[in-house]
Design an enzyme around this catalytic site. Structure first.
Site: not given
Ligand SMILES: Nc1ncnc2c1ncn2[C@@H]1O[C@H](COP(=O)(O)OP(=O)(O)OP(=O)(O)O)[C@@H](O)[C@H]1O
Length: 342
Positions: A47-48, A51-54, A69, A165
């Site tokens: 669902i998203g 840069g650090y995760s799926s 996550k 961030d």
């Molecule tokens: N709890 C949630 N419910 C619904 N969608 C989510 C949730 N957590 C994250 N997402 C989706 O996943 C995307 C990435 O999440 P997140 O920013 O936590 O990841 P990241 O790897 O830390 O990203 P970044 O590159 O910003 O560091 C969010 O922008 C959102 O679209």
């Protein structure tokens, strides 16, 4: 609200026989990767991603929707996971994403089970081609709720937390379009106002310093000194996005919103100039009907954004000051019950 401090670090042993355990905080600790696979039906729905995760759709307690996550197979990403986990275990606030559970193999794989936010992130809501337009009153409420989340991490937690961030893709929306701040993987913990980051390798320094295009405080880029005021800068850019409907950075045009807004911002900051209503309205998201937006609310949002992205950082307002300004000058926020606690 008092910060939730009774957090303990849990040592997790990975076995396939242990049952998930619920700790005093109500956060479930999953001890086996099999549990994670079950929660996500074998990672069947992404669902998203960042840069650090799926992030995968998950089912919590068998039925409730949740978001999982995952940071997999890298020591550096494991450290990002560990930092985010330690912070989320401490935080409890209506405008911060809630941690429901986690898996930690203590080496290189970690996963966070988070409440699911069905309206996705604010960046998509504002900038996707969807016909659904976020109404003005939701935009002011989101700005106010976001700054309340920042007040919580900056002022109400011990030790204090700088998010590091703040950007619209880290602002998630629930079914009522109420906002929840997420992604504490870049946070800095435990300083009263300013701290110089520890010496880092050239590579990791680059990763940290570049930040998110369009949102990174130029002062941080120049000096490497992180502070609460860098969060206020990111917040100011998000407010500009809410007002204009424009992206913080357009890769297509190579343009930053702060640069597009600069001439107007200069006039807003120059208190001797009474800006023409028409000029201010020209900056408004064209998808919003002009008449639906009160000119004084629009000016307040712009002047808050202008103060937050201003230089030097020491002159930027604190999150508490911004929350006070918004609730005083945007009466509809009190009708929504947003003024409580400010
Ligand atoms: N709890 C949630 N419910 C619904 N969608 C989510 C949730 N957590 C994250 N997402 C989706 O996943 C995307 C990435 O999440 P997140 O920013 O936590 O990841 P990241 O790897 O830390 O990203 P970044 O590159 O910003 O560091 C969010 O922008 C959102 O679209």
């Amino acid at each position: 609200m008092a910060c939730f401090l009774n957090c303990v670090r849990f040592d997790v042993t990975t076995t396939t026989t242990e049952k998930p355990t619920s700790k005093g905080s109500g956060v479930t600790c999953y001890s086996s990767w099999d549990d994670v696979e079950t929660l996500t039906s074998n990672f069947s729905r992404l669902i998203g991603s960042g840069g650090y995760s799926s992030i995968y759709m998950a089912r919590f307690s068998g039925s409730d929707k949740a978001a999982l996550k995952v940071h997999v197979s890298s020591h550096r990403l494991y450290q990002v996971f560990r930092l985010e986990l330690d912070i989320l275990l401490r935080l409890q606030h209506p405008n911060i994403v809630k941690l429901l559970g986690y898996f930690d193999d203590s080496e290189e794989t970690g996963a966070l089970l988070l409440e699911y936010l069905p309206q996705g992130n604010l960046q998509e809501k504002l900038h996707s081609s969807s016909k659904q337009v976020l109404p003005w009153r939701n935009r002011t409420a989101i700005a106010f709720q976001l700054v309340q989340a920042i007040v919580h991490i900056h002022e109400e937690c011990t030790p204090q937390i700088v998010h590091g961030d703040i950007k619209s893709s880290n602002v998630l929306l629930d079914k009522n379009f109420d906002c929840k701040l997420c992604d504490f993987g870049s946070a800095k913990v435990g300083f009263s106002s300013m701290v110089q980051p520890p010496t880092m390798s050239t590579r990791s320094r680059q990763v940290r310093m570049v930040g998110s295009p369009g949102y990174t405080d130029p002062y941080y880029l120049k000096t490497g000194i992180a502070s609460k005021k860098m969060d206020m800068y990111g917040f100011g850019v998000v407010v500009l996005e809410l007002v204009s409907g424009k992206e913080a950075f357009s890769a297509e045009r190579g343009e930053m919103l702060v640069h597009i807004a600069a001439p107007l911002i200069r006039e807003v900051l120059d208190s001797s100039v009474d800006i023409a209503e028409d000029k201010v309205r020209q900056f408004l998201d064209p998808r919003l009907s002009r008449d639906s937006v009160d000119i004084d609310e629009l000016k307040t949002m712009l002047s808050v954004a202008a103060d937050c992205i201003g230089s030097p950082p020491s002159l930027r307002p604190s999150a508490v000051q911004v929350a006070e300004t918004l609730v005083q000058k945007i009466p509809s926020l009190s009708f929504l019950g947003c003024g409580k606690g400010v």
